[in-house]
Design a protein around this motif. Structure first.
Motif, mmCIF file in Angstrom:
data_model
loop_
_atom_site.group_PDB
_atom_site.id
_atom_site.type_symbol
_atom_site.label_atom_id
_atom_site.label_comp_id
_atom_site.label_asym_id
_atom_site.label_seq_id
_atom_site.Cartn_x
_atom_site.Cartn_y
_atom_site.Cartn_z
ATOM 1 N N THR A 40 8.328 59.938 3.084
ATOM 2 C CA THR A 40 7.530 61.016 3.679
ATOM 3 C C THR A 40 7.160 60.682 5.121
ATOM 4 O O THR A 40 7.268 61.526 6.017
ATOM 5 C CB THR A 40 6.262 61.269 2.852
ATOM 6 N N ARG A 41 6.741 59.438 5.353
ATOM 7 C CA ARG A 41 6.372 59.019 6.710
ATOM 8 C C ARG A 41 7.574 59.054 7.645
ATOM 9 O O ARG A 41 7.492 59.577 8.759
ATOM 10 C CB ARG A 41 5.787 57.605 6.694
ATOM 11 N N ARG A 42 8.700 58.499 7.191
ATOM 12 C CA ARG A 42 9.862 58.409 8.067
ATOM 13 C C ARG A 42 10.470 59.783 8.353
ATOM 14 O O ARG A 42 10.893 60.072 9.475
ATOM 15 C CB ARG A 42 10.925 57.493 7.441
ATOM 16 N N ILE A 43 10.511 60.650 7.345
ATOM 17 C CA ILE A 43 11.102 61.968 7.541
ATOM 18 C C ILE A 43 10.241 62.806 8.484
ATOM 19 O O ILE A 43 10.763 63.577 9.301
ATOM 20 C CB ILE A 43 11.319 62.671 6.187
ATOM 21 N N SER A 44 8.937 62.651 8.402
ATOM 22 C CA SER A 44 8.056 63.352 9.338
ATOM 23 C C SER A 44 8.379 62.960 10.781
ATOM 24 O O SER A 44 8.431 63.811 11.687
ATOM 25 C CB SER A 44 6.591 63.023 9.019
ATOM 26 N N TYR A 45 8.622 61.663 10.998
ATOM 27 C CA TYR A 45 8.996 61.179 12.331
ATOM 28 C C TYR A 45 10.367 61.715 12.738
ATOM 29 O O TYR A 45 10.577 62.141 13.882
ATOM 30 C CB TYR A 45 8.998 59.648 12.331
ATOM 31 N N ILE A 46 11.308 61.736 11.800
ATOM 32 C CA ILE A 46 12.680 62.182 12.087
ATOM 33 C C ILE A 46 12.707 63.665 12.457
ATOM 34 O O ILE A 46 13.481 64.088 13.316
ATOM 35 C CB ILE A 46 13.597 61.907 10.878
ATOM 36 N N THR A 68 23.280 63.611 14.106
ATOM 37 C CA THR A 68 21.984 63.770 13.443
ATOM 38 C C THR A 68 21.899 62.859 12.228
ATOM 39 O O THR A 68 20.872 62.215 11.989
ATOM 40 C CB THR A 68 21.761 65.229 13.006
ATOM 41 N N PHE A 69 22.992 62.781 11.464
ATOM 42 C CA PHE A 69 22.983 61.877 10.312
ATOM 43 C C PHE A 69 22.698 60.451 10.742
ATOM 44 O O PHE A 69 21.901 59.748 10.123
ATOM 45 C CB PHE A 69 24.316 61.919 9.570
ATOM 46 N N TYR A 70 23.341 60.009 11.816
ATOM 47 C CA TYR A 70 23.155 58.632 12.244
ATOM 48 C C TYR A 70 21.711 58.393 12.702
ATOM 49 O O TYR A 70 21.159 57.310 12.497
ATOM 50 C CB TYR A 70 24.141 58.268 13.345
ATOM 51 N N GLU A 71 21.106 59.391 13.291
ATOM 52 C CA GLU A 71 19.698 59.285 13.688
ATOM 53 C C GLU A 71 18.818 59.130 12.445
ATOM 54 O O GLU A 71 17.880 58.330 12.423
ATOM 55 C CB GLU A 71 19.287 60.531 14.478
ATOM 56 N N VAL A 72 19.141 59.880 11.398
ATOM 57 C CA VAL A 72 18.402 59.765 10.135
ATOM 58 C C VAL A 72 18.600 58.383 9.534
ATOM 59 O O VAL A 72 17.650 57.734 9.090
ATOM 60 C CB VAL A 72 18.858 60.857 9.136
ATOM 61 N N LEU A 73 19.851 57.920 9.530
ATOM 62 C CA LEU A 73 20.161 56.609 8.959
ATOM 63 C C LEU A 73 19.380 55.503 9.659
ATOM 64 O O LEU A 73 18.794 54.627 9.011
ATOM 65 C CB LEU A 73 21.662 56.341 9.075
ATOM 66 N N LYS A 74 19.360 55.534 10.981
ATOM 67 C CA LYS A 74 18.658 54.500 11.750
ATOM 68 C C LYS A 74 17.173 54.471 11.427
ATOM 69 O O LYS A 74 16.547 53.407 11.403
ATOM 70 C CB LYS A 74 18.844 54.735 13.256
ATOM 71 N N ASN A 75 16.616 55.638 11.182
ATOM 72 C CA ASN A 75 15.171 55.718 11.005
ATOM 73 C C ASN A 75 14.717 55.586 9.557
ATOM 74 O O ASN A 75 13.529 55.371 9.306
ATOM 75 C CB ASN A 75 14.639 57.025 11.601
ATOM 76 N N LEU A 76 15.627 55.724 8.612
ATOM 77 C CA LEU A 76 15.265 55.487 7.217
ATOM 78 C C LEU A 76 15.392 54.009 6.855
ATOM 79 O O LEU A 76 14.678 53.509 5.992
ATOM 80 C CB LEU A 76 16.137 56.319 6.278
ATOM 81 N N SER A 77 16.323 53.301 7.508
ATOM 82 C CA SER A 77 16.472 51.868 7.248
ATOM 83 C C SER A 77 15.383 51.108 7.986
ATOM 84 O O SER A 77 14.852 51.560 8.996
ATOM 85 C CB SER A 77 17.856 51.381 7.666
ATOM 86 N N ILE A 78 15.039 49.922 7.463
ATOM 87 C CA ILE A 78 13.906 49.144 7.960
ATOM 88 C C ILE A 78 14.399 48.026 8.863
ATOM 89 O O ILE A 78 15.266 47.256 8.489
ATOM 90 C CB ILE A 78 13.111 48.537 6.786
ATOM 91 N N ASN A 79 13.824 47.918 10.061
ATOM 92 C CA ASN A 79 14.298 46.925 11.017
ATOM 93 C C ASN A 79 13.122 46.200 11.679
ATOM 94 O O ASN A 79 12.860 46.354 12.862
ATOM 95 C CB ASN A 79 15.172 47.594 12.085
ATOM 96 N N LEU A 143 22.925 47.842 6.461
ATOM 97 C CA LEU A 143 23.647 49.115 6.409
ATOM 98 C C LEU A 143 23.695 49.798 7.773
ATOM 99 O O LEU A 143 24.436 50.753 7.970
ATOM 100 C CB LEU A 143 23.037 50.048 5.360
ATOM 101 N N ASN A 144 22.914 49.294 8.732
ATOM 102 C CA ASN A 144 22.790 49.923 10.045
ATOM 103 C C ASN A 144 23.662 49.176 11.056
ATOM 104 O O ASN A 144 23.385 48.045 11.415
ATOM 105 C CB ASN A 144 21.321 49.893 10.485
ATOM 106 N N GLU A 145 24.723 49.825 11.513
ATOM 107 C CA GLU A 145 25.673 49.165 12.418
ATOM 108 C C GLU A 145 25.058 48.870 13.781
ATOM 109 O O GLU A 145 25.433 47.896 14.442
ATOM 110 C CB GLU A 145 26.921 50.040 12.591
ATOM 111 N N ASP A 146 24.087 49.661 14.219
ATOM 112 C CA ASP A 146 23.449 49.409 15.511
ATOM 113 C C ASP A 146 22.735 48.062 15.525
ATOM 114 O O ASP A 146 22.850 47.290 16.486
ATOM 115 C CB ASP A 146 22.442 50.520 15.835
ATOM 116 N N VAL A 147 21.977 47.774 14.458
ATOM 117 C CA VAL A 147 21.255 46.497 14.431
ATOM 118 C C VAL A 147 22.229 45.332 14.247
ATOM 119 O O VAL A 147 21.987 44.225 14.747
ATOM 120 C CB VAL A 147 20.159 46.474 13.338
ATOM 121 N N LEU A 148 23.342 45.566 13.554
ATOM 122 C CA LEU A 148 24.344 44.513 13.392
ATOM 123 C C LEU A 148 24.993 44.155 14.729
ATOM 124 O O LEU A 148 25.286 42.982 14.994
ATOM 125 C CB LEU A 148 25.414 44.939 12.385
ATOM 126 N N MET A 149 25.215 45.146 15.580
ATOM 127 C CA MET A 149 25.772 44.875 16.906
ATOM 128 C C MET A 149 24.830 43.995 17.705
ATOM 129 O O MET A 149 25.267 43.047 18.371
ATOM 130 C CB MET A 149 26.031 46.199 17.646
#
Length: 280
Positions: A40-46, A68-79, A143-149
């Motif tokens: 709920t918190r993350r989707i509100s931000y997204i 848009t999917f990738y933006e959702v993915l980045k913000n649902l995963s925890i970093n 699962l997040n390729e951005d953080v892996l890079m």
């Protein structure tokens, strides 16, 4: 609570579940059993981030727009991570787990949900100081390729350097943290010698399968975002990925005592949440 408020909450929950189902069916990422409060918190931000008026509009964008999917993915995963996070955890590994690891001819370590890699490099430094890095292979997955890079680059802000150095010292570091990086502009660059025994790879704890046969698995501050069913599935995955007598470390605020697989683990240290797969 008024009836219309109840209806609104019910409708929101339905919309969230439909969004998560759409993500799973279209892209294979499964967030359906994540904690409701977290979602709920993350989707509100997204919604704000993607300029979406409501969850139904966001769902439409996710299905038809990969960005848009990738933006959702980045913000649902925890970093959230740092080097030698919770130093007592690493000190315990150094003092109690490393002596057992030294009995193996080759060591495999898995850092699951590794985010930007700081804790993976912390493990590499620890193993190097204990004379084990040359016969170790450390897997860092997320699962997040951005953080892996970012993890593969091994470049971090120098603003946290003092905190990292203090963590290293409190974790039982045997030298100077500065020996393992160079400073350039406002960044620290970890040395290549730490990277040669590290593999960063994509892996989804929710949907992917067993990951090798590990001597040590570390997955910290991930379970707190999972509902009980998903926690059970993930612990089963870790048990199947551990060699007999292998070790599992989780976050200080996490609790797996209610898992139906808990009986297959012995507690090494309850405060630092380190367990050992039973010899059965």
């Amino acid at each position: 609570m008024k009836k219309n408020e109840l209806n609104h909450e019910e409708n929101t929950n339905i919309e969230i579940q439909l969004l998560l189902e759409a993500i799973f069916r279209k892209y294979g990422y499964d967030f359906r059993n994540y904690s409701t409060n977290h979602l709920t918190r993350r989707i509100s931000y997204i919604l704000e981030k993607t300029n979406s008026q409501n969850i139904s509009e966001l769902q439409h964008k996710v299905l038809y727009d990969g960005k848009t999917f990738y933006e959702v993915l980045k913000n649902l995963s925890i970093n959230v991570t740092e080097m030698f996070r919770n130093p007592s955890f690493y000190k315990l590994i150094r003092e109690e787990i490393v002596p057992v690891l030294k009995t193996y001819p080759f060591i495999k370590v898995w850092s699951a949900g590794c985010s930007t890699g700081e804790e993976v490099y912390s493990l590499a430094i620890l193993l190097k100081e204990e004379g084990l890095l040359d016969r170790s292979l450390i897997y860092g997955t997320d699962l997040n390729e951005d953080v892996l890079m970012k993890a593969r680059e091994g470049i971090y802000s120098a603003k946290k350097l003092e905190d990292y150095a203090n963590n290293y010292k409190d974790a039982g570091g045997k030298g100077r943290l500065a020996d393992y990086f160079t400073v350039k502009y406002n960044s620290i660059l970890l040395k290549e010698e730490l990277k040669k025994n590290i593999v960063f790879a994509g892996h989804n704890l929710v949907t992917d399968h067993v990951f090798g046969e590990m001597n040590l698995i570390i997955c910290r501050n991930v379970f707190i975002y999972f509902e009980q069913e998903l926690q059970d599935r993930t612990i089963k995955l870790f048990l199947e990925s551990l060699c007999t007598g292998g070790f599992l470390g989780i976050g200080a605020k996490e609790d797996i005592r209610f898992s139906k697989h808990y009986h297959l683990l012995d507690t090494v240290n309850d405060r630092n949440k380190i367990y050992q797969k039973k010899f059965i």
